[in-house]
Design a protein around this motif. Structure first.
Motif, PDB file in Angstrom:
ATOM      1  N   THR A  41       0.829  -1.193   0.000  1.00 25.57           N
ATOM      2  CA  THR A  41       0.000   0.000   0.000  1.00 25.57           C
ATOM      3  C   THR A  41       0.867   1.249   0.000  1.00 25.57           C
ATOM      4  N   MET A  42       1.973   1.180   0.733  1.00 24.40           N
ATOM      5  CA  MET A  42       2.920   2.296   0.852  1.00 24.40           C
ATOM      6  C   MET A  42       4.335   1.746   0.906  1.00 24.40           C
ATOM      7  N   THR A  43       5.292   2.601   0.546  1.00 23.53           N
ATOM      8  CA  THR A  43       6.702   2.255   0.744  1.00 23.53           C
ATOM      9  C   THR A  43       7.427   3.436   1.376  1.00 23.53           C
ATOM     10  N   ALA A  44       8.458   3.119   2.122  1.00 23.50           N
ATOM     11  CA  ALA A  44       9.389   4.113   2.661  1.00 23.50           C
ATOM     12  C   ALA A  44      10.774   3.635   2.259  1.00 23.50           C
ATOM     13  N   LEU A  45      11.450   4.400   1.426  1.00 20.58           N
ATOM     14  CA  LEU A  45      12.754   4.022   0.896  1.00 20.58           C
ATOM     15  C   LEU A  45      13.830   4.934   1.461  1.00 20.58           C
ATOM     16  N   PHE A  46      14.755   4.346   2.232  1.00 17.32           N
ATOM     17  CA  PHE A  46      15.931   5.070   2.736  1.00 17.32           C
ATOM     18  C   PHE A  46      17.092   4.755   1.803  1.00 17.32           C
ATOM     19  N   GLU A  47      17.783   5.787   1.304  1.00 19.38           N
ATOM     20  CA  GLU A  47      18.927   5.595   0.414  1.00 19.38           C
ATOM     21  C   GLU A  47      20.119   6.406   0.906  1.00 19.38           C
ATOM     22  N   ASP A  48      21.307   5.772   0.921  1.00 21.17           N
ATOM     23  CA  ASP A  48      22.536   6.507   1.204  1.00 21.17           C
ATOM     24  C   ASP A  48      22.845   7.366  -0.015  1.00 21.17           C
ATOM     25  N   VAL A  49      23.015   8.683   0.169  1.00 20.01           N
ATOM     26  CA  VAL A  49      23.333   9.556  -0.963  1.00 20.01           C
ATOM     27  C   VAL A  49      24.705  10.198  -0.839  1.00 20.01           C
ATOM     28  N   ALA A  50      25.228  10.286   0.364  1.00 19.00           N
ATOM     29  CA  ALA A  50      26.563  10.834   0.624  1.00 19.00           C
ATOM     30  C   ALA A  50      26.930  10.404   2.047  1.00 19.00           C
ATOM     31  N   PRO A  51      28.209  10.474   2.405  1.00 15.16           N
ATOM     32  CA  PRO A  51      28.565  10.109   3.781  1.00 15.16           C
ATOM     33  C   PRO A  51      27.766  10.940   4.789  1.00 15.16           C
ATOM     34  N   GLY A  52      27.034  10.241   5.667  1.00 15.56           N
ATOM     35  CA  GLY A  52      26.251  10.914   6.691  1.00 15.56           C
ATOM     36  C   GLY A  52      24.971  11.553   6.188  1.00 15.56           C
ATOM     37  N   GLN A  53      24.571  11.276   4.944  1.00 11.60           N
ATOM     38  CA  GLN A  53      23.340  11.855   4.407  1.00 11.60           C
ATOM     39  C   GLN A  53      22.509  10.788   3.705  1.00 11.60           C
ATOM     40  N   LEU A  54      21.219  10.757   4.059  1.00 14.16           N
ATOM     41  CA  LEU A  54      20.278   9.822   3.458  1.00 14.16           C
ATOM     42  C   LEU A  54      19.178  10.591   2.752  1.00 14.16           C
ATOM     43  N   GLN A  55      18.511   9.884   1.861  1.00 13.56           N
ATOM     44  CA  GLN A  55      17.271  10.390   1.292  1.00 13.56           C
ATOM     45  C   GLN A  55      16.178   9.414   1.670  1.00 13.56           C
ATOM     46  N   LEU A  56      15.063   9.936   2.181  1.00 14.69           N
ATOM     47  CA  LEU A  56      13.892   9.137   2.523  1.00 14.69           C
ATOM     48  C   LEU A  56      12.769   9.536   1.577  1.00 14.69           C
ATOM     49  N   THR A  57      12.236   8.557   0.846  1.00 14.52           N
ATOM     50  CA  THR A  57      11.112   8.803  -0.053  1.00 14.52           C
ATOM     51  C   THR A  57       9.942   7.930   0.398  1.00 14.52           C
ATOM     52  N   VAL A  58       8.822   8.566   0.718  1.00 16.35           N
ATOM     53  CA  VAL A  58       7.618   7.861   1.135  1.00 16.35           C
ATOM     54  C   VAL A  58       6.604   7.998   0.004  1.00 16.35           C
ATOM     55  N   THR A  59       6.070   6.849  -0.433  1.00 20.76           N
ATOM     56  CA  THR A  59       5.150   6.823  -1.564  1.00 20.76           C
ATOM     57  C   THR A  59       3.880   6.075  -1.186  1.00 20.76           C
ATOM     58  N   ALA A  60       2.729   6.694  -1.439  1.00 16.26           N
ATOM     59  CA  ALA A  60       1.430   6.045  -1.245  1.00 16.26           C
ATOM     60  C   ALA A  60       1.055   5.394  -2.567  1.00 16.26           C
ATOM     61  N   LEU A  61       1.200   4.075  -2.629  1.00 16.08           N
ATOM     62  CA  LEU A  61       0.987   3.352  -3.879  1.00 16.08           C
ATOM     63  C   LEU A  61      -0.456   2.960  -4.131  1.00 16.08           C
TER      64      LEU A  61
END
Length: 153
Positions: A41-61
């Protein structure tokens, strides 16, 4: 990690309070799927983008009808203080706004058990509905990685 629906029937609220997301790990990312296996129904994606920095993308599918989400809960590496995290919203659809509240073992899902370190709150208006996507930059702790979100209470 748990999620809660708002504007829904009592039976679904109870069910939503009991759904746990099982993470899928990739080389530099972790995805939490909420809902049925294979058709979340939903996803939460954590991605490493740089040292000490993440990107979190939350999607309502695939939220049904006029259901919306008001909170997502996450746990965090107990070796760190979650209050040191900084969540900065970098994009969203339909003007959706999210705010991350942090505090070690400070948040509890309504009707659920356990305590969480991060409460990502959406709304009050517009709500987080089907098709919405929101993205955050997550920083604040040296050496932060996606693995720091693979902890239970």
């Amino acid at each position: 990690m748990r999620f809660q629906f708002r504007n829904t029937w009592p039976a679904i609220v109870l069910l939503a309070g009991l759904i746990l997301a099982v993470p899928a790990a990739f080389a530099n990312a972790i995805r939490f799927d909420f809902g049925p296996v294979g058709t979340p129904t939903m996803t939460a994606l954590f991605e490493d983008v740089a040292p000490g920095q993440l990107q979190l993308t939350v999607t309502a599918l695939a939220l049904s009808g006029d259901n919306s989400v008001n909170s997502l809960f996450f746990n965090f590496n107990p070796a760190f203080d979650s209050r040191d995290l900084t969540f900065t919203q970098t994009s969203s659809t339909e003007g959706v706004q999210g705010v991350a509240n942090t505090g070690n073992d400070s948040y509890k899902a309504a009707g659920g058990t356990g305590k969480f370190d991060i409460d990502l709150v959406f709304g009050p208006s517009p709500t987080f509905m089907n098709g919405d996507v929101v993205t955050f930059s997550v920083t604040g702790i040296s050496g932060l990685s996606v693995d720091d979100f693979l902890f239970q209470e």
